[in-house]
Design a protein around this motif. Structure first.
Motif, PDB file in Angstrom:
ATOM      1  N   GLN A  23     -22.536 -26.335  51.362  1.00 37.94           N
ATOM      2  CA  GLN A  23     -23.326 -25.717  52.432  1.00 37.94           C
ATOM      3  C   GLN A  23     -22.684 -25.935  53.798  1.00 37.94           C
ATOM      4  O   GLN A  23     -22.744 -25.058  54.663  1.00 37.94           O
ATOM      5  N   ILE A  24     -22.075 -27.100  53.987  1.00 32.01           N
ATOM      6  CA  ILE A  24     -21.369 -27.342  55.254  1.00 32.01           C
ATOM      7  C   ILE A  24     -20.174 -26.408  55.348  1.00 32.01           C
ATOM      8  O   ILE A  24     -19.937 -25.780  56.378  1.00 32.01           O
ATOM      9  N   ARG A  25     -19.424 -26.280  54.247  1.00 33.60           N
ATOM     10  CA  ARG A  25     -18.232 -25.403  54.246  1.00 33.60           C
ATOM     11  C   ARG A  25     -18.575 -23.954  54.558  1.00 33.60           C
ATOM     12  O   ARG A  25     -17.874 -23.290  55.297  1.00 33.60           O
ATOM     13  N   ASP A  38     -27.875 -37.163  66.446  1.00 32.66           N
ATOM     14  CA  ASP A  38     -26.716 -38.059  66.433  1.00 32.66           C
ATOM     15  C   ASP A  38     -25.405 -37.321  66.653  1.00 32.66           C
ATOM     16  O   ASP A  38     -24.466 -37.858  67.230  1.00 32.66           O
ATOM     17  N   PHE A  39     -25.326 -36.075  66.183  1.00 37.37           N
ATOM     18  CA  PHE A  39     -24.104 -35.294  66.312  1.00 37.37           C
ATOM     19  C   PHE A  39     -24.139 -34.322  67.497  1.00 37.37           C
ATOM     20  O   PHE A  39     -23.247 -33.501  67.654  1.00 37.37           O
ATOM     21  N   GLY A  40     -25.174 -34.406  68.304  1.00 33.05           N
ATOM     22  CA  GLY A  40     -25.272 -33.550  69.484  1.00 33.05           C
ATOM     23  C   GLY A  40     -25.538 -32.090  69.160  1.00 33.05           C
ATOM     24  O   GLY A  40     -25.158 -31.206  69.919  1.00 33.05           O
ATOM     25  N   MET A  41     -26.206 -31.845  68.033  1.00 33.18           N
ATOM     26  CA  MET A  41     -26.512 -30.476  67.619  1.00 33.18           C
ATOM     27  C   MET A  41     -27.968 -30.152  67.923  1.00 33.18           C
ATOM     28  O   MET A  41     -28.806 -31.044  68.039  1.00 33.18           O
ATOM     29  N   THR A  42     -28.260 -28.882  68.013  1.00 29.58           N
ATOM     30  CA  THR A  42     -29.638 -28.445  68.179  1.00 29.58           C
ATOM     31  C   THR A  42     -30.269 -28.339  66.802  1.00 29.58           C
ATOM     32  O   THR A  42     -29.783 -27.577  65.963  1.00 29.58           O
ATOM     33  N   PRO A  43     -31.322 -29.116  66.528  1.00 24.64           N
ATOM     34  CA  PRO A  43     -31.972 -29.042  65.216  1.00 24.64           C
ATOM     35  C   PRO A  43     -32.402 -27.617  64.876  1.00 24.64           C
ATOM     36  O   PRO A  43     -32.864 -26.871  65.744  1.00 24.64           O
ATOM     37  N   GLY A  44     -32.216 -27.231  63.616  1.00 21.75           N
ATOM     38  CA  GLY A  44     -32.644 -25.923  63.142  1.00 21.75           C
ATOM     39  C   GLY A  44     -31.627 -24.808  63.308  1.00 21.75           C
ATOM     40  O   GLY A  44     -31.884 -23.678  62.914  1.00 21.75           O
ATOM     41  N   ILE A  45     -30.464 -25.086  63.891  1.00 15.67           N
ATOM     42  CA  ILE A  45     -29.424 -24.062  64.085  1.00 15.67           C
ATOM     43  C   ILE A  45     -28.371 -24.226  62.991  1.00 15.67           C
ATOM     44  O   ILE A  45     -27.777 -25.287  62.847  1.00 15.67           O
ATOM     45  N   ARG A  46     -28.171 -23.157  62.205  1.00 14.79           N
ATOM     46  CA  ARG A  46     -27.199 -23.208  61.108  1.00 14.79           C
ATOM     47  C   ARG A  46     -25.805 -23.549  61.607  1.00 14.79           C
ATOM     48  O   ARG A  46     -25.419 -23.176  62.706  1.00 14.79           O
ATOM     49  N   LEU A  47     -25.048 -24.256  60.771  1.00 14.89           N
ATOM     50  CA  LEU A  47     -23.691 -24.650  61.157  1.00 14.89           C
ATOM     51  C   LEU A  47     -22.769 -23.460  61.367  1.00 14.89           C
ATOM     52  O   LEU A  47     -21.797 -23.561  62.103  1.00 14.89           O
ATOM     53  N   GLU A  48     -23.073 -22.321  60.741  1.00  9.56           N
ATOM     54  CA  GLU A  48     -22.218 -21.148  60.941  1.00  9.56           C
ATOM     55  C   GLU A  48     -22.225 -20.707  62.394  1.00  9.56           C
ATOM     56  O   GLU A  48     -21.337 -19.999  62.831  1.00  9.56           O
ATOM     57  N   ASN A  49     -23.212 -21.146  63.134  1.00 11.74           N
ATOM     58  CA  ASN A  49     -23.307 -20.814  64.553  1.00 11.74           C
ATOM     59  C   ASN A  49     -22.680 -21.882  65.439  1.00 11.74           C
ATOM     60  O   ASN A  49     -22.833 -21.855  66.644  1.00 11.74           O
ATOM     61  N   LYS A  50     -21.988 -22.825  64.831  1.00  9.97           N
ATOM     62  CA  LYS A  50     -21.334 -23.917  65.554  1.00  9.97           C
ATOM     63  C   LYS A  50     -19.867 -23.965  65.152  1.00  9.97           C
ATOM     64  O   LYS A  50     -19.466 -23.421  64.143  1.00  9.97           O
ATOM     65  N   ILE A  52     -17.799 -26.034  63.482  1.00  6.04           N
ATOM     66  CA  ILE A  52     -17.765 -27.190  62.584  1.00  6.04           C
ATOM     67  C   ILE A  52     -16.698 -26.946  61.525  1.00  6.04           C
ATOM     68  O   ILE A  52     -16.623 -25.880  60.934  1.00  6.04           O
ATOM     69  N   GLU A  53     -15.893 -27.939  61.288  1.00  2.02           N
ATOM     70  CA  GLU A  53     -14.888 -27.855  60.230  1.00  2.02           C
ATOM     71  C   GLU A  53     -15.074 -29.066  59.325  1.00  2.02           C
ATOM     72  O   GLU A  53     -15.088 -30.205  59.778  1.00  2.02           O
ATOM     73  N   LEU A  54     -15.245 -28.825  58.034  1.00  2.00           N
ATOM     74  CA  LEU A  54     -15.362 -29.904  57.071  1.00  2.00           C
ATOM     75  C   LEU A  54     -13.988 -30.199  56.506  1.00  2.00           C
ATOM     76  O   LEU A  54     -13.311 -29.317  55.999  1.00  2.00           O
ATOM     77  N   VAL A  55     -13.581 -31.432  56.634  1.00  2.00           N
ATOM     78  CA  VAL A  55     -12.305 -31.868  56.083  1.00  2.00           C
ATOM     79  C   VAL A  55     -12.630 -32.936  55.054  1.00  2.00           C
ATOM     80  O   VAL A  55     -13.289 -33.916  55.360  1.00  2.00           O
ATOM     81  N   PHE A  56     -12.180 -32.746  53.836  1.00  2.00           N
ATOM     82  CA  PHE A  56     -12.409 -33.736  52.783  1.00  2.00           C
ATOM     83  C   PHE A  56     -11.074 -34.289  52.339  1.00  2.00           C
ATOM     84  O   PHE A  56     -10.156 -33.535  52.085  1.00  2.00           O
ATOM     85  N   GLN A  57     -10.977 -35.572  52.279  1.00  2.00           N
ATOM     86  CA  GLN A  57      -9.732 -36.211  51.871  1.00  2.00           C
ATOM     87  C   GLN A  57     -10.029 -37.181  50.751  1.00  2.00           C
ATOM     88  O   GLN A  57     -10.922 -38.003  50.851  1.00  2.00           O
ATOM     89  N   LEU A  58      -9.278 -37.083  49.671  1.00  2.00           N
ATOM     90  CA  LEU A  58      -9.430 -37.994  48.559  1.00  2.00           C
ATOM     91  C   LEU A  58      -8.139 -38.786  48.412  1.00  2.00           C
ATOM     92  O   LEU A  58      -7.073 -38.221  48.233  1.00  2.00           O
TER      93      LEU A  58
END
Length: 60
Positions: A23-25, A38-50, A52-58
């Motif tokens: 969902q984040i991706r 905590d992340f300085g976001m407006t509650p209730g606003i989808r991440l697609e409107n921000k 945001i980049e999800l980086v996953f490292q294993l």
């Protein structure tokens, strides 16, 4: 903003991470409450409107 998840050894995503990472991706995640604050976001606003980049490292 980048969200970076680092795992070491043979660690896998937790059940909650496995559910939310797609969902984040795709931007459909909606931050709420303290997490949004905590992340300085407006509650209730989808991440697609921000920017945001999800980086996953294993690390094995």
């Amino acid at each position: 903003m980048k969200i970076i998840e680092v795992k070491t050894g043979s660690a896998d995503l937790s059940l909650q991470q496995s559910e939310i990472f797609p969902q984040i991706r795709d931007g459909s995640s909606i931050p709420r409450g303290k997490i949004a604050d905590d992340f300085g976001m407006t509650p209730g606003i989808r991440l697609e409107n921000k920017a945001i980049e999800l980086v996953f490292q294993l690390n094995l």
